[in-house]
Design a protein around this motif. Sequence first.
Motif, short mmCIF file in Angstrom:
data_model
loop_
_atom_site.label_atom_id
_atom_site.label_comp_id
_atom_site.label_asym_id
_atom_site.label_seq_id
_atom_site.Cartn_x
_atom_site.Cartn_y
_atom_site.Cartn_z
N LEU A 1 0.86 -1.18 0.00
CA LEU A 1 0.00 0.00 0.00
C LEU A 1 0.89 1.22 0.00
O LEU A 1 1.74 1.38 0.88
CB LEU A 1 -0.91 -0.01 1.24
CG LEU A 1 -2.04 1.00 1.22
CD1 LEU A 1 -3.01 0.68 0.11
CD2 LEU A 1 -2.77 0.99 2.54
N ILE B 1 0.88 5.29 0.06
CA ILE B 1 -0.06 6.35 0.41
C ILE B 1 0.54 7.71 0.16
O ILE B 1 1.72 7.94 0.45
CB ILE B 1 -0.45 6.21 1.90
CG1 ILE B 1 -1.30 4.96 2.10
CG2 ILE B 1 -1.21 7.45 2.37
CD1 ILE B 1 -1.37 4.49 3.50
N ARG C 1 -0.06 11.37 1.28
CA ARG C 1 -0.81 12.24 2.20
C ARG C 1 -0.80 13.65 1.66
O ARG C 1 0.24 14.19 1.33
CB ARG C 1 -0.20 12.21 3.59
CG ARG C 1 -0.63 10.97 4.31
CD ARG C 1 0.12 10.83 5.60
NE ARG C 1 0.10 9.43 5.99
CZ ARG C 1 -0.87 8.88 6.70
NH1 ARG C 1 -1.88 9.60 7.09
NH2 ARG C 1 -0.84 7.61 7.01
N SER D 1 0.65 14.35 14.03
CA SER D 1 -0.58 13.85 13.40
C SER D 1 -1.81 14.16 14.26
O SER D 1 -2.89 14.41 13.74
CB SER D 1 -0.48 12.36 13.15
OG SER D 1 -0.55 11.64 14.37
N LYS E 1 -2.61 17.68 13.62
CA LYS E 1 -3.13 17.84 12.27
C LYS E 1 -4.62 17.49 12.22
O LYS E 1 -5.43 18.25 11.68
CB LYS E 1 -2.34 16.95 11.30
CG LYS E 1 -2.74 17.11 9.86
CD LYS E 1 -1.97 16.16 8.97
CE LYS E 1 -2.58 16.14 7.59
NZ LYS E 1 -2.00 15.10 6.75
N ALA E 2 -4.96 16.34 12.81
CA ALA E 2 -6.37 15.93 12.79
C ALA E 2 -7.23 16.93 13.55
O ALA E 2 -8.33 17.28 13.11
CB ALA E 2 -6.51 14.54 13.40
N ILE F 1 -7.57 20.10 11.40
CA ILE F 1 -8.47 19.92 10.26
C ILE F 1 -9.92 19.92 10.74
O ILE F 1 -10.80 20.51 10.12
CB ILE F 1 -8.12 18.64 9.48
CG1 ILE F 1 -6.79 18.84 8.74
CG2 ILE F 1 -9.22 18.29 8.48
CD1 ILE F 1 -6.32 17.63 7.97
N ILE G 1 -6.35 0.37 4.55
CA ILE G 1 -7.02 1.60 4.09
C ILE G 1 -7.89 2.17 5.21
O ILE G 1 -7.93 3.38 5.45
CB ILE G 1 -7.85 1.33 2.82
CG1 ILE G 1 -6.94 0.79 1.71
CG2 ILE G 1 -8.53 2.61 2.35
CD1 ILE G 1 -7.69 0.29 0.51
N LEU H 1 -5.88 4.10 7.50
CA LEU H 1 -5.54 5.42 6.96
C LEU H 1 -6.69 6.41 7.20
O LEU H 1 -6.46 7.54 7.63
CB LEU H 1 -5.26 5.29 5.46
CG LEU H 1 -5.00 6.61 4.77
CD1 LEU H 1 -3.62 7.11 5.11
CD2 LEU H 1 -5.19 6.49 3.28
N GLU I 1 -6.81 7.35 10.78
CA GLU I 1 -5.72 8.25 11.15
C GLU I 1 -6.00 9.68 10.68
O GLU I 1 -5.75 10.64 11.40
CB GLU I 1 -4.41 7.73 10.56
CG GLU I 1 -3.20 8.50 11.06
CD GLU I 1 -1.90 7.84 10.65
OE1 GLU I 1 -1.93 6.64 10.30
OE2 GLU I 1 -0.88 8.52 10.68
N GLU I 2 -6.52 9.80 9.47
CA GLU I 2 -6.77 11.14 8.94
C GLU I 2 -7.82 11.88 9.77
O GLU I 2 -7.75 13.09 9.92
CB GLU I 2 -7.24 11.07 7.49
CG GLU I 2 -6.14 10.71 6.49
CD GLU I 2 -5.09 11.79 6.36
OE1 GLU I 2 -5.29 12.91 6.86
OE2 GLU I 2 -4.03 11.49 5.77
#
Lengths: 350, 452
Positions: A40, A42, A44, A307, A310-311, A314, B162, B165, B168-169
């Motif tokens: 995978l 990714i 970002r 992170s 960041k979350a 956002i 996935i 992910l 996490e976002e």
Amino acid sequence: MMSRPLLISLGMHALFAVIAVFGLPMLGRELPEEMPIVRLEIVRTVPETNLIEGDKPSTAKEAQQAKVSKKPPPPPPPPPPPRPESSKPAPPPPKPKPAASPKVEAAEILPDKPKPKPKKTEVAQVTPKPKPKPKAESKAKAKPSPSVLPTPKPVNRPDRKKPAPTVKPAKANDAVANQLNKLVKDQKKREQAASGVLQNLAEAQLAAEDAEKARKTQERKEAADTVTKTLSAVAGNAVKAPPKKSLSPVGIDDIARIQQHVSKCWQPPLGAAGNDTLKVDIFVSVDERGNVKRAEIEDKLRFNLDSYFKASAIAAKRAIVECSPLPIPPEKFDQLKEFTFSFDPAFLSR
Amino acid sequence: MVLYFFRHPIAARRVSKFLAMLAAAMLVVQSAAAQLRIEITEGMVAPTPIAIADFTGSDGKANDAGREIASIISNDLLSSGLFDPVDSAAFIAPPSSPGIKPNFANWTPLGVKGLLVGSAINDDEGNLRIEFVLWDVVTGRDLSSGTGTADPNSLRQLSHKIADLVYEEFTGDSGYFDTQIVYVADSGSQARRIKRLAIMDQDGHNHKFLTSGLDLVLTPRFSPTTQEIAYLNYFNEEPNVYIQDIRTGRSERLGSFPGMTFAPRFGPRGDRLIMSWAQDGLTDIYEMDLRTQEIRQLTKSSSIDTAPSYSPDGRRIVFESDRAGRQQLYVVNNDGSNLQRISYGEGRYATPVWSPRGDIIAFTKMHKGTFYIGIMNVDGSGERLLAKGFLVEGPTWAPNGRVLMYYKQEPFESDGTGGATSLYRIDITGFNERRIITPSDASDPAWSPLRR
């Protein structure tokens, strides 16, 4: 006879060679399963800019507009309505011009709706009423009327008392006519008396004084009228038209209203629970209607490194965008056009 | 604000005028220099609505796979309790491809904050290639995107990745969906229990047994770095720590100690193992270097010291000891210095486990005949009990330190039935307790690190 040891020797050599090449057999030991293929990669996305374009808070809406490319004109209509309202007082006074200025403004945005309005007002005002007024006034005030009066009167009458004026001015006109008659009579008397002797002087003087008094009371009345009218007009405008921006202080209730409004949209990530340092500061600038024009996360470095932050950031920004427009009182726009939102998720740990 | 009163009216008026001017000036200065700051200290706590669209495939087979991917991701997110995946039947216009920017006007009415769009293609080697984009529906921007490849057997794992992910976002925490659980599967009658090590994905799929059931096994623990499990195995009535490689299934006894060793746990880098060693009536905590097999004694007391667990940096160890009369929790440096008792509440405390985030310690508490699973700060403050029952025990942390798993036993009935054990997990907020379905009774769970 010789061949047997030789064969054994060869056999042994061969066996060693085979073992050397392939290794000892692994008996009783399961070979590891083949590693499954799971890859995978990714990417970002880091927002390049914190700008929220235009009035519309989200690009979502932009996208929508872009697709329905012919409809963008309709969205603008909402903005104009406030303007026509505020400009309503304006069209009536300059009766000769009104069509010009408001139409130009409206024509750009609102081809259909605004036009009829000005027309209606024109029609309504062009009719008999306005004309008599100015005439009567001009006659009455010809000599005495202060120069201040004319401007406010036309402004007020058309939009405030369209039906009423017809009655009231009539009465006023009568009064004026009576006074005029009196004056005329007085003058006639004076003319008659002029031939007479001094006795008549007294009468004439009295008459003149009467006339003077009448004029003065009339003046006072008118002045008082205009004052009350201008006052009420101002008050009326103050209610109708957008109040002029002044430095009225931002109250706790204003702040509380904004806080409450944004709280409803804010859904902090639960990962922020128990973390005291996840306060997010977002610089915000809004337009006069409270639409968020810009929402910028202040600590960009931490945004890119942490992170959790960041979350949280956002989510906070999402709240601002989702809650746009903000409830910002128009008269306090100057003080509230730019400020910083500080989102503190401490309540999650309570 | 201090107010001064003046008797002289003019002076008072002047001063008040001056004050007013000053205040106005200050206001202007303040607005010019210091930004107005509006604190938002209240928000909504609710699962985040999100749309997971079926991954669109090039053919029927790929379409099926795409639908399965979306369903696995949705289930993962739903199970976390932090997301509310919207039923795909509610979608106004399902997106066609991750390459096209979605029309957000179709998604905002659903109230979703995020939208995951993906595609799946079968390549020549029979592997599935996927592509996806995660959109922020509110701001209309993509949060992240990615590509992946999986063989048909690894479809679930890819989907879990996935889901991690997405998690996490939106949460800032790392996910925990691509993880496994190893536990002790119980079967047979109460008199003759068979205990086998079993392993499964965190959502209960891909279940398989690791041991035959000939020996009694207890307390399996994952290595943080390798595919190995340390556990307690009763062989010939003697309990000892064993290590099994889960890929090969091969297991071996760790060292050879006179007496018994138990309660093993790996160090944070997987190179050390800590455990209890009972010999000559004394049970103390020892650390073993797995490469050199060197042994180091960490505690020395006449009491029973057991259930050690490392802090994430490996410098400290929390364990339980009855040195003060009853079982309580203690923290000690990994060189044996600076011993501190941290639990002072009522009842007994056992099986402490240090959170992977390092900020809290989970434990089992026994008080007045009831068992609890709780958490406390590293210094012993802020104790919170999350779950309780007839018997709840053996907490284990998800790798992100946000979720705990433990096992629960139902009370026995008077006729001897009951007593079933099963696995549960709970958010550290104390919400969202969920049972994990297993083929048989289950106890002693251990959560794996995130798979790579």
